[in-house]
Every structure is written in C-alpha cells, then in structure tokens.
Design a protein around this motif. Structure first.
Motif, short mmCIF file in Angstrom:
data_model
loop_
_atom_site.label_atom_id
_atom_site.label_comp_id
_atom_site.label_asym_id
_atom_site.label_seq_id
_atom_site.Cartn_x
_atom_site.Cartn_y
_atom_site.Cartn_z
N SER A 188 0.81 -1.22 0.00
CA SER A 188 0.00 0.00 0.00
C SER A 188 0.84 1.27 0.00
CB SER A 188 -0.95 0.00 1.19
OG SER A 188 -0.21 -0.09 2.38
N ILE A 210 3.40 4.26 -0.88
CA ILE A 210 3.80 4.94 -2.09
C ILE A 210 5.31 5.06 -2.16
CG2 ILE A 210 4.00 7.35 -2.80
CD1 ILE A 210 1.18 7.59 -3.01
N LEU A 224 9.29 2.62 2.38
CA LEU A 224 8.20 2.00 3.13
C LEU A 224 7.73 0.73 2.44
CD1 LEU A 224 5.97 5.00 4.28
CD2 LEU A 224 7.61 3.69 5.61
N SER A 253 9.91 -2.07 3.27
CA SER A 253 9.72 -2.62 4.61
C SER A 253 8.43 -3.44 4.65
CB SER A 253 9.74 -1.51 5.67
OG SER A 253 8.51 -0.87 5.76
N ASN A 273 8.10 -7.31 5.76
CA ASN A 273 7.08 -7.81 6.68
C ASN A 273 6.35 -9.01 6.10
OD1 ASN A 273 7.51 -6.01 8.75
ND2 ASN A 273 6.11 -4.49 7.90
#
Lengths: 431, 267, 385
Positions: free
Chosen positions: B168, B170, B174, B177, B181
């Motif tokens: 999700s 952008i 992130l 990561s 996960n």
C-alpha cells in the motif's frame, strides 16, 4: 492483554452518535429544501456557530465530512479522483477527499449534503482553507465570504484586530440577511453565546478530569468523539444537555490504577484512516492521553475562555482570534504543551506529524528538539490524517512500542519524573 | 533507399534500430536491430548497438543517412544528427506499430510514463512518475534480489500467485519494509510479486487516467515483458492491454521513424 | 560593447544569489547606525522600511549553495526547500546582518517558520505582518493600522521617526523601480531575444539586495543598452511561467527551458517589484495609500485570497499581454498555494485552448535530465508537425 479495557463506551457515545445523525438528517433535509433551511459551511477551527444561530442556520463542516470518510475507509477513491483532476500528491488530503467525494456524490452518512447558502471561510491560521473554500465555492456555485481573521502576532489580539473581525461579522450578518431573506435574530444570537458559555464550561470540566490519576477520560481519542457535538451543538440547549450528561458520566466512571500506566500529551491530528489501529497501539500499553492540542482546534476552553452574552460579537471575535490553537503562533503552542505537561502531570509527549496539514506540522522537528532538551521523553512519528497511503502500521507500532518500553524502563529505574526544566524565555505568555 | 537509425540510450540497455524505405509511399522496413547493456560509456554502447543492427542489416556505417537518438543518454552520442526525447519517440513508435493514436504506458527501469498519442502520432499529454523509484523496474529488480530470484523469473512467478498481498505504501523505502514484513509473515514469493505488480498497475492506472486517453493501452518498456504485470493491468484497469513484440524497441523505432521523416524532408 | 553588456549581468547574478549578503554588510558599514530588514517572500511594504532609513532586502532561500545540517530535522518531510534553507541561513549565522526579519501571511509553513526562527535566534527581531485576505472595506482600515504598528516597531529599532514626507519620497522611489521593472517585462514580451529570462532575473532580483536608488540607476543605464542589442528573433514558443512566486527555480533550469526552445515572455519570479502595475499616489495619506492599493489594486497572487474567477482572469490577462503560446507551471515541491491554484489555472488555460506543462522543482535540484525530457517533449509536440 485486553485491548478494549481502556476504551470506555458509555451512554454518551450513544448520545453523541444520535446527535451527529440528527445533524446529518438536518443537512439532508436542507438539501431538499434550501429556502427553508439555511446552511453555512465553515471551518471547524475557531468557528462562529453562535452567529449562525441568529439565522437558525445549520453549520456544514467539510473537515468533519472528510474525517468521517477516512474513518470509514472511504477516503482513498475520492483522493485519487481529485489527483486525476490535477490536485497534487502533496496537497492537503482533506481537501482532496472532500472535493472528490462531492464529485462522486459520496456523503459520510449516506444522506444528501446541501449546497451551502454561504461558504463562510472563517480562515483562522489555515491558509489551505482559503484555497479549499475558493474551490468549493467555484465548484458548487455557492457565494463565498472570506472572514479574514488576523493571525495572533502578540500575546493578546490588538484592538484593531478585534474591531476588524467584529466589522466583518456584521458584514456576514448583512450578507446572510440578504441571502436568506431573514432578519438576524440578535436575541437568539445572544442566547446562543450563553449556551456556548455553558457548554464550554462543562467541556472544560471534562478536560480537567484528565488531571486526575488515573484519568477517566482520554483527552485525545475520547475527546475526538465528543468534538462533533462541540462544534455543531455547543450553542444550543441540546449541546448543554449533552455536555452536562457527559461530565456527570465521566466523573462517575470507575477507573482503577491498573488501567493507566502512562500519561501522555499528544500533539497533532490523528491518522483517521487507521484510527482504530492507532488507538489500539496506545491501549495495549495502557497509555492515556491526558491532554492534546488537536482537541483545542475548536477552542481553548480549558484555559478559561467563555463566550460572553453581554458582548456577543466581541466574544465571538476573541474566540476566533485568540482562543483556538490554529490561530495562535507556534511558540504559543509550545507553551500550551508545556503547560499540559506540568499541570496535567504527563510522562511524555507524542508528536504526530501529518503530511496534509502544514499548519500543524511545519516545525514539529523543532518542537521535538525543544521538549527533548527540557528533558521530556518525546516521540515523533509521521503519517497522514486522511490519506491511507502514508501510514505504515508495523513501523508506527514498533516506534510506539519502543517509546513505551523506554518509558517503562525509566519508571522502573526511578527516573520517571524528570524535573521539567523551565521553558526558555519567550516574550509570549499564553496561559 | 533512404536508411536511418534510431538509438534509444536507456538507463539499463541501449537499443538501436535501422530502418529503410525505398520511396515516399513504400512501406517501412526494419533492417536490423541491436541491444547492449548501457554501462557508463553511452557513446560506446550506442556505437556497439548500432554495429549489431548494421550487421543484421548487412549494411555499412556509411549507408545510414540519418541518426536520431533518444533516451536519457541521447546528448552523449557524438555521432547523432538529432536528439529527441523518449516520450516523443515512444509516441511515434507506438503510432507506427498501431497505425493509430491512443494511450501508451511505458515502464522502464527508472521511469514510468503515461502518454496520450494523437491520431497524427504526436504527444497530446503525458505524465511521468515522481522521481520516487517505487513505481518502476528498478524497484522490481530490488525486490527480486531481496527475494532471491532473477528479474527474468518475476513475470512467470507472479502469474502463479494465489493470494496476492498488496503493497500500500507509495514510498520505495516504506514499500520495501512492507515486503520484508510479508516475507517474515510467511507470504509466498509469488503472492508478494503479484502484490508488487498490483501496486504498480494501480499507479500506472492513475497516471493513465490523468492523461485521459481511451483504451486499448499499448504497454511498452522492459517491464512490459513481465506477464504478471500485463495480467494485473488488464484486470485492475479493466482495459485491453497490448504488448508489442520487441516491447523494449518501441522508442528506438519511433526515433528511427522520425529520423527517416527528417531525412525525407531534407531531400 | 555587446560583450560589455553580457559581462554586466554576471555580478548581478552573483548578487542575486549571494547567501553571505556581502552587499548588505557593505552598505551597513558605509555609515554608522545603518539597519537592514530582510523580508521573506512574496510581498512587503518596502516603502515603509525605506522611509525608516533602513535597507529592505528580499531573501529567497539559499538555492543549492547551502547543505542542510539542521533544517531537515527541524521541519521534517513534506516541507518546501525555501523554509528549510531560510532556517539554515539563520542557524549558520548568515542572516546576522539583518536587524529585523519580516514575514507575512503567505502560507502555513512560512508562518510557522517565522516563529521557529524567533525561538532559535533570540538576538534578532522578528515581525509577522498580517496582510489581509479580504477585499472588504474594513480590510483597508485594518491594514493601515497594521502598517502603523509595523512603523512603530521599525521606528523603535531604527531610532528615527517615519515622517509622512519620508514615506512619500519612498513611495516615489519604489514607483520608479516598479515602472522600470514593468519596462523590462514589456521589452521581454516584445523582443525576447534581446533579454534572456535569466538575465532579466538577475537584473531585477539583484535589486532586492541593494538600495533602491542604486537599482534604479543600474536599470536606467542598462535598459537603453539592452534595447540596442543585436541578434535576431529565434524560432521558439512563447511561454508564461506561473507558480514560482516564492521559492525560486534554479537558474540552470531556466536555461534548460530556453535551450529547449522556449522564450519566457512573462514570469512571476519577482512579484515584490511588480506588485502594483500603476504608480501609487503620494497624496493624501501615504499609509492609507499603501493599504488601500494593496487591497484594491495589487496583482493577483497565489498567496492571498481571490475568488476563483478573478484569480484566473489575472493569469489570462498576463497571457494576453505577453501574447504567449503556452503556459509552464513551474512549481516548487510542497508549495501548497501553487498546487491549489494549478487546478484552477489549468482549467482556465485549457479553456483558452493553450497548451500547458506542469513541472516541479526544488532549490537544491542539480540534475535536470527528467525535467529537460519533459520540457523538450512539450516543445517537440508543439513545433513538429
């Protein structure tokens, strides 16, 4: 570990829900009969809902609509539509969600939203609002009045500032008289300020409950639930009744010492698209926000200000100029937070940077530096209040966990209450 | 016969195409093509790619009358006659293939672009992705490296996904990561890759809507070779997606066609 | 002769970008008790500062000349460059020549910057001016009071009284500067080959770093020389630049635009010197005049309120006056006022049937490949058949 334990759901939550549905129903009716029911759209911050009472007008708050969409996970589609129309990735997502939703015909409660009788831009500190309302007026064809509220540049508003706002309030009255064909009911306006003063006193009482330890009230998450009635109903008897019930219920709410492990001050709006998840990140550590700046967007009533039926126009002007967090300058916000830390006896500060709102966020790194130097355990996290694409759940949880772990460690080693250093000298005194 | 070459100096690969036309009304003929890694010496890479193409065409360097260069390294080619942007080139290349206008989606290693092409083969509107890397081929390559597979495997593996896990975020950092996960949560490589394709497809869709062009979409650039990606574009955008043969030669073709036009105009 | 003229732009370009403010330091050393006031974009009543015997200086970030060591952590992500570089100028001591710094109500980030700086630099005076976002009659009266408040502060710092006579004299000076700035833009619209956008930029923005009297003298000397320049009109598209009213685009980017085949026939790089298109009257009351003209007659601008239609009319007039073929929206990353106005402007420009291109820049940008590609594609789509 029970997550629900610290989240209190009493009868006031039911009452709150009913009041808000009643409000949306009024807006829906207004959409069907514009001539009978005037509607004025306004910004939540420093709103002059009292003045609207003089016309029996219903307030319409685009921010409240936007945040409702986010909480219901409906904000992304409207945001994407707005971006297709040319709004930038880095524009305020409240605006994008509101405009996108308008074009898509999405409303938060499913009912209709009326075209406002007047788009009243009560610009208090938020320049983005000027743009938002310019665009709304352009899009809906509704008339626009910008109520230019001078930014607070000194400790108290100057005489010229108050006179300027009062003159404009009277221009708004004249404008609404001609738009609605109704005569302004001064007595009702005065009565509205009296109701507001009462609601504000009760609200202040609720805010002060959080000075108890353990606190029966979370001044961030619970406060947000109560903010709807505060903005829509405070100037009416329903509002007074609601806040009377709320204060009584919270005063009597049983809380045990085990329910509260950490007391925090929270700065900045919440990540509405992940509101529940964010709240749970605090709840699992039994962390209670005893004070928050976001809950003072509408007004700083816990510091004593009340609307004044003896001077209704002037008190509305003072409220808009100086008695809401957004029209006060950044250093005054530091002082407000510093006061909370001391008088509400908090263990630390959480700063939530939201990319949409530069009014809140530009400079929060400096704020962190200021409070860290004073010895306040401070955590700085980033996400957004409306756009779900800027929230990293795992990362945010990790950072909060680490923060709470270190607070816990400090408590165990007896280092818990670090003496709060005196704030740096500043020419501005707030409280 | 008029002979011209188009050279696309991309960040990953340099592609050269030699075309010819025996008269103004005669059909365009692709005579040869060459593809080499770009490396740091753009001029040399362009030279090598052109030599391969000439070899295929059985022509000498002297036989080429006009050379148009495109791509990020276009100004570094010393022997060029003209430099054209890859957007103009992609539009012309797509137009040459389809013989009509319409939307073009170009996902290369560094950049994603949506281009609306007019019925005359010109650029009507275009959108490039933000400088963020999360929307292009490099991001996929990094993810592949992290997942321990080669880029060439990505397209097929993605097709085998059962329960794609969306990405999700952008921002590339992130997003990475998030991928980490997923891996630690035991999500399969296939599902992660398909999730990446979904997020890329969503972003490409938003860009295509911004240039407002009707379907079908011509999908070009290196990432167009990944079938999982094409599949996702079709599904999520609800439009027809065509991937031309030699999808990474479209810009070189456009440049070559424009070179030929300049040449014809000059003669 | 021509070469001589080329060379005279170089020191002006340097002056406009100097982050050591050497010219300000020199001016202050020229006589005892001289004071300088810096103002953050976009507009400031320079007349009032000048009438107090002070030097008004327009500051505009630091371009790519300063590495951010502190500002990133103080302002976080999603905040524009100029806010950060201005803070960095302060923390590295480069704003030391300024006795006061003036900010106004242009946007949320700049407003917070003023107060963050006030905390961090206690030795300097910070003044925040509320320029009205209203066209109501009452806003004139308010602004006059606000200007008088500012005058009180400046008088205290300067130790002089601002007389009506001094203020009239200052208004006359800045009237002349605005008139000359207007001539420069008229010239660029008529004969863009005579004055490049980068040259015009240097010529005008250097004026924000020196006494207005000196600037007027330079403009008066150079304008005839520029008009007498040779050269022929080139085959280029005429573009208006909109959106660079606060943070300034890197000059190399303007060069890229010109090299790609654009003649910049109008821009908003230096609105402070073009805020009023007509001279301000000196009578009767100069403070009232400054206030009244601000509310009634100033240029349209993204940093103050205008109804959408009036805002778009402003841009349309600029397009018409400069006979532009296209509009380039050159917007600083994270500049919310420009982002919002883009939506309205784009619609208006589409309706005029004019092509437009949106570009985003940052002060510290040093590679222009991607932007160059977009600009060239835009030009190619307009000039090739």
């Amino acid at each position: 570990m029970s997550v629900q334990a610290t989240e209190y759901r009493g009868s006031i939550h039911q009452q709150q829900k009913e009041l808000m549905l009643q409000w949306y129903a009024a807006l829906d009716r207004a959409a069907g009969n514009a001539a009978e029911q005037p509607v004025v759209s306004m910004m939540v911050s420093g709103n002059c809902v009292e003045l609207l009472e003089g016309f029996g007008a219903v307030p319409l708050y685009p921010e409240v609509n936007a945040l409702q969409l986010a909480i219901r996970h409906q904000s992304l589609d409207p945001i994407l539509l707005a971006e297709e129309l040319g709004y930038a990735a880095d524009n305020c997502a409240y605006v994008k969600a509101d405009i996108g939703a308008y074009l898509k015909g999405i409303t938060p409660a499913g009912g209709r939203l009326p075209k406002p009788t007047l788009v009243l831009c009560n610009f208090v500190g938020c320049n983005t609002y000027l743009k938002w309302f310019e665009h709304t007026a352009d899009l809906t064809g509704a008339p626009l009045y910008v109520l230019d509220v001078p930014f607070l540049r000194s400790e108290e508003p100057g005489e010229a500032d108050i006179a300027y706002v009062v003159r404009q309030l009277k221009e708004v009255v004249a404008r609404l008289e001609s738009l609605t064909g109704r005569k302004f009911d001064y007595d009702r306006f005065q009565q509205a300020t009296a109701y507001s003063a009462e609601s504000e006193g009760l609200w202040s009482g609720i805010k002060h409950l959080a000075q108890r330890s353990p606190s029966p009230f979370d001044a961030y998450f619970d406060a947000i639930t109560l903010m709807g009635p505060l903005y829509v109903y405070r100037a009416r008897s329903e509002g007074v009744q609601f806040f009377r019930d709320a204060l009584r219920e919270l005063e009597q709410k049983p809380v045990s010492a085990e329910d509260e492990k950490f007391r925090l001050v929270v700065e900045g709006p919440p990540p509405y698209p992940y509101f529940r998840a964010f709240r749970d990140m605090f709840a699992r550590w039994k962390a209670c926000a005893v004070a928050s700046t976001y809950s003072t967007v509408g007004g700083l009533w816990e510091f004593g200000f009340r609307h004044d039926p003896e001077k209704p126009f002037e008190s509305v002007a003072r409220h808009m100029l100086a008695q809401n967090v957004t029209n006060r300058n950044y250093l005054q916000r530091y002082e407000q937070i510093g006061h909370y830390l001391r008088a509400w006896d908090a263990d630390g500060l959480i700063i939530h940077f939201v990319k949409s709102c530069r009014l809140f966020s530009a400079g929060q790194g400096d704020m962190r530096e200021y409070f860290s130097r004073m010895g306040v355990p401070t955590l700085y996290i980033e996400s957004d209040l409306e756009d779900p694409r800027y929230f990293s759940e795992a990362q945010t949880r990790n950072r909060l966990d680490a923060f709470f772990e270190s607070l816990e460690h400090m408590k165990r080693t007896g280092a818990r209450r670090m003496p709060l250093a005196a704030p740096q000298p500043s020419p501005l005194r707030v409280l | 016969m008029l002979v011209a070459a188009g050279i696309d100096c991309g960040t990953g690969f340099t592609k050269a195409l030699v075309v010819g036309r025996s008269g103004p009304e005669a059909p365009l003929r692709v005579l040869g093509k060459g593809r080499v890694r770009s490396g740091v010496q753009v001029d040399e890479a362009a030279q090598s790619a052109l030599e391969i193409a000439l070899g295929q065409a059985g022509l000498d360097r002297e036989a080429v009358d006009y050379i148009a260069c495109t791509g990020f390294g276009r100004y570094n080619v010393s022997f060029r006659d003209v430099a054209i942007t890859e957007i103009t080139a992609a539009a012309r290349g797509a137009f040459t293939i389809r013989n009509q206008g319409g939307p073009v989606l170009d996902i290369g290693s560094q950049c994603t672009r949506a281009i609306a092409v007019t019925s005359a083969g010109k650029v009507q509107a275009f959108k490039s992705n933000d400088k963020c890397a999360a929307g292009s081929g490099t991001f996929i390559a990094r993810a592949a490296k992290y997942l321990g597979i080669t880029v060439e495997e990505v397209g097929e593996l993605s097709l085998g996904a059962r329960n794609p896990q969306p990405i999700s975020s952008i921002c590339a950092v992130l997003a990475e990561s998030e991928i980490i996960n997923h891996v630690s949560a035991g999500v399969s490589v296939e599902d992660i890759l398909r999730g990446i394709h979904q997020s890329l497809a969503d972003r490409a869709g938003a860009m295509l809507r911004k240039v407002r062009s009707e379907s079908p979409v011509l999908f070009i650039g290196g990432v167009a070779k990944q079938r999982g990606m094409t599949e996702e574009l079709r599904r999520r955008l609800g439009v027809e997606v065509e991937v031309p043969h030699d999808c990474d030669f479209v810009c070189a073709l456009g440049a070559a066609v424009l070179a030929l036009r300049r040449l014809a105009a000059r003669n | 002769m021509a070469e001589c003229l080329e060379q005279s732009f170089e020191p002006l370009t340097e002056l406009a970008q100097d982050i050591e403010f050497a010219s300000v330091r020199r001016w202050k050393q020229g006589a005892p008790h001289r004071k300088a006031v810096a103002f953050f974009p976009v507009y400031a009543p320079m007349e009032i500062i000048h009438a107090a015997g002070m030097l008004p200086v327009g500051i505009a970030g630091a371009g790519d000349r300063l590495d951010l060591q502190h500002a990133d952590s103080r302002f976080g992500s999603f905040i524009c460059s100029i806010v950060k570089t201005t803070f960095e100028l302060g923390i590295t001591g480069k704003l030391e020549p300024f006795d006061a710094l003036l900010f106004s109500t242009i946007c949320d980030s700049a407003r917070n910057l003023c107060f963050v700086m006030k905390r961090n630099f206690p030795g300097q005076h910070f003044e925040f001016l509320h320029l009205p976002h209203s066209t109501s009659e009452s806003s004139i009266e308010f602004l006059a009071a606000e200007y008088r408040r500012l005058m009180g502060e400046l008088q205290r710092i300067a130790g002089v009284e601002i007389t009506a006579g001094a203020l009239r004299n200052s208004i006359a000076m800045f009237n002349r500067q605005r008139e000359l700035a207007g001539e420069i833009y008229t010239l660029r619209a008529e004969a863009p080959h005579l004055l490049r956008a980068t040259e015009s930029y240097a010529l005008l923005r250097a004026g924000l770093r020196m006494p207005v009297e000196e600037h007027i003298a330079i403009l008066e000397e150079m304008l005839p020389k520029i008009r007498a320049r040779g050269g022929k009109k080139r085959d280029a598209i005429r573009v208006v630049i909109e959106g660079s009213f606060c943070e300034q685009p890197p000059l190399p980017l303007i060069r890229v635009l010109e090299a790609a085949g654009c003649d910049v026939v109008d821009d908003d790089f230096t609105l402070a010197q073009r805020w009023f298109s007509e001279p301000l009257p000196l009578e009767p009351d100069p403070v009232q005049t400054l206030a009244e003209r601000y509310v009634r007659c100033a240029t349209y601008s993204s940093v103050r309120h205008f109804p959408a239609a009036a805002r778009c009319r402003g841009l349309e007039q600029r397009i018409r006056r400069s006979r532009a073929d296209a509009v380039i929206f050159l917007i600083a990353k994270f500049c919310e006022p420009a982002y919002f106005d883009y939506v309205l402007f784009k619609k208006a420009v589409d309706q005029l049937g004019l092509p437009s291109l949106q570009l985003e820049f940052e002060e510290k940008l040093f590679t222009f490949d991607r932007l160059q590609t977009e600009i060239e594609t835009f030009v190619e789509s307009l000039i090739f058949d």
